[in-house]
Scaffold this active site. Structure first.
Site, mmCIF file in Angstrom:
data_model
loop_
_atom_site.group_PDB
_atom_site.id
_atom_site.type_symbol
_atom_site.label_atom_id
_atom_site.label_comp_id
_atom_site.label_asym_id
_atom_site.label_seq_id
_atom_site.Cartn_x
_atom_site.Cartn_y
_atom_site.Cartn_z
ATOM 1 N N TRP A 104 70.288 71.220 -4.190
ATOM 2 C CA TRP A 104 69.779 70.560 -5.332
ATOM 3 C C TRP A 104 68.391 71.675 -5.739
ATOM 4 O O TRP A 104 68.336 71.593 -6.814
ATOM 5 C CB TRP A 104 69.372 69.115 -5.161
ATOM 6 N N ASP A 172 61.622 66.706 -7.368
ATOM 7 C CA ASP A 172 62.767 65.925 -7.734
ATOM 8 C C ASP A 172 62.897 64.986 -6.676
ATOM 9 O O ASP A 172 63.315 64.988 -5.632
ATOM 10 C CB ASP A 172 63.960 66.849 -7.563
ATOM 11 N N LYS A 196 71.152 56.573 -8.364
ATOM 12 C CA LYS A 196 70.932 56.357 -7.023
ATOM 13 C C LYS A 196 70.176 54.991 -6.807
ATOM 14 O O LYS A 196 70.621 53.944 -6.047
ATOM 15 C CB LYS A 196 70.295 57.534 -6.171
HETATM 16 N N1 PMP Z 1 68.748 66.078 -7.689
HETATM 17 C C1 PMP Z 1 69.058 65.345 -6.579
HETATM 18 C C2 PMP Z 1 67.981 65.370 -5.439
HETATM 19 C C3 PMP Z 1 70.537 64.867 -6.508
HETATM 20 O O1 PMP Z 1 70.926 64.274 -5.261
HETATM 21 C C4 PMP Z 1 71.280 64.991 -7.581
HETATM 22 C C5 PMP Z 1 72.700 64.312 -7.497
HETATM 23 N N2 PMP Z 1 73.104 63.286 -8.234
HETATM 24 C C6 PMP Z 1 70.938 65.712 -8.610
HETATM 25 C C7 PMP Z 1 69.800 65.993 -8.876
HETATM 26 C C8 PMP Z 1 71.804 65.671 -10.215
HETATM 27 O O2 PMP Z 1 72.012 64.828 -10.492
HETATM 28 P P1 PMP Z 1 72.937 64.459 -11.991
HETATM 29 O O3 PMP Z 1 74.174 64.356 -11.423
HETATM 30 O O4 PMP Z 1 72.394 63.272 -12.571
HETATM 31 O O5 PMP Z 1 72.521 65.780 -12.717
#
Ligand code: PMP
Length: 357
Positions: A104, A172, A196
């Site tokens: 990520w 993040d 989440k």
């Molecule tokens: N950051 C983290 C730490 C993640 O685990 C995720 C995956 N859900 C994301 C960003 C990306 O999120 P999204 O699917 O909402 O784009």
């Protein structure tokens, strides 16, 4: 009515407290005596604007958010923030530091590149199970911010110490935002996906210090511009109201459970149970240095791909879902966010014991 519910250990979209789902079900047809569903309420109505103020107040209480921080509900989920952060914040110096600790943060760094110079402070790209040593970090001289992901959801690698850097810290916190108490003022900006720990997908919660706003690159589209969204109470365009609504219910539920202090106590206990069992099992293995093991996303493997597959398939048949590891890393993963109870973890361990036999 809520029969046949399974245990959901998925990393996200993840389990939502049953009490929250029941309340959402109960008031689906008539929300707060409006005679209509929340799904039908206009975002510019007084009732919805008051509701936005209410959720902001509850978030401030839960996360102890100081008044010089804006609370925004931004479009585009987590990956929307990967480009929104640089578009809004890199302009001050034209460069930014990124700590690459997994998939990520790596993706975030890649998506920042079109907007300025990206300096990779350190990277664990050759081994996602180790944390780059602080002594090896190489920060840029004039970064506009330092970006990191404290909990890499896919590998289950967590950095508990807050990076000590001289520039605004951007985190993040998508898979750890409600894990334990923390000090918002240590950060310039925090964001988290909603699917989440905060309900269902559709928005990113962004908490940003006022003084960082105002330097967005001119190419920044209005709906991704923090300052413009702050001015419009995150209603610059029609927001995903149901995602905001579910977040409010989850935030209220978390406060009712005792807030983040109670969450941390429970999360520590759950993770200890599971890691202790894995470490003593001689059948399951966790590859991460114990100092950096995630409290939220607990990865493990039997070291045999066929057995790992049999594990999550058999578990699913017994109502234990979402245990398959991410496709990029394989193996197994139990995501134990706040909705998962100690009893749920004990049920998982009982299954693990049976399967190992
Ligand atoms: N950051 C983290 C730490 C993640 O685990 C995720 C995956 N859900 C994301 C960003 C990306 O999120 P999204 O699917 O909402 O784009």
């Amino acid at each position: 009515m809520m029969t046949n519910r399974v245990l959901n250990f998925a990393a996200g979209p993840a389990a939502i407290p049953e009490a929250v789902l029941k309340q959402a079900q109960h008031e689906l047809l008539n929300w707060r005596d409006t005679g209509m569903s929340i799904l039908e309420v206009g975002h510019r109505t007084a009732v919805f604007q008051d509701y936005l103020a209410e959720i902001q107040a509850e978030l401030r209480q839960l996360l102890t958010i100081p008044t010089n921080y804006h609370i925004l509900f931004m479009p585009g989920g987590g990956q929307g923030q990967f480009f929104s952060v640089p578009m809004n914040l890199i302009g001050r110096t034209g460069q930014a530091d990124y700590l690459d600790t997994g998939i990520w943060s790596h993706k975030a760094a890649l998506q920042a590149k079109p907007y300025g110079q990206v300096n990779i402070v350190a990277s664990n790209a050759t081994n996602p199970f180790v944390m780059p040593k602080t002594t090896e970090w190489q920060c840029a001289k004039d970064a506009a911010y330092f970006y990191y992901c404290p909990n890499e959801t896919i590998s289950g690698l967590m950095l508990y110490d807050i990076p000590q850097v001289a520039v605004p810290l951007i985190a993040d916190m998508s898979s750890c935002i409600l894990m334990k108490p923390f000090t918002v003022a240590d950060y310039g900006l925090i964001f988290s996906v909603s699917q989440k720990m905060l309900g269902t997908s559709g928005i990113s919660l962004v908490i940003v210090r006022e003084e960082l706003l105002g330097e967005a690159l001119p190419i920044t589209p209005d709906i991704f511009n923090y300052q413009k969204q702050a001015k419009e109470s995150s209603c610059l365009n029609s927001p995903p109201i149901y995602a905001i609504y579910l977040m409010e219910l989850v935030v209220k539920w978390t406060l009712q459970q005792g807030g983040l202090v109670a969450m941390e106590e429970c999360n520590q206990a759950k993770a200890k149970l599971l890691y202790d069992y894995i470490d003593n099992s001689q059948f399951y293995y966790n590859k991460i240095d114990p100092v950096y093991r995630s409290l939220m996303n607990i990865t493990f493997t039997t070291n045999d791909e066929a057995k790992d597959t049999a594990f999550w398939q058999t578990a699913a048949k017994q109502g234990l879902m979402g245990l398959k590891g991410h496709k990029l890393l394989g193996g197994l993963r139990a995501s134990c966010y706040n909705t998962i109870s100690i009893g749920d973890v004990k049920r998982l361990i009982a299954f693990m014991q049976d399967f190992a036999q």
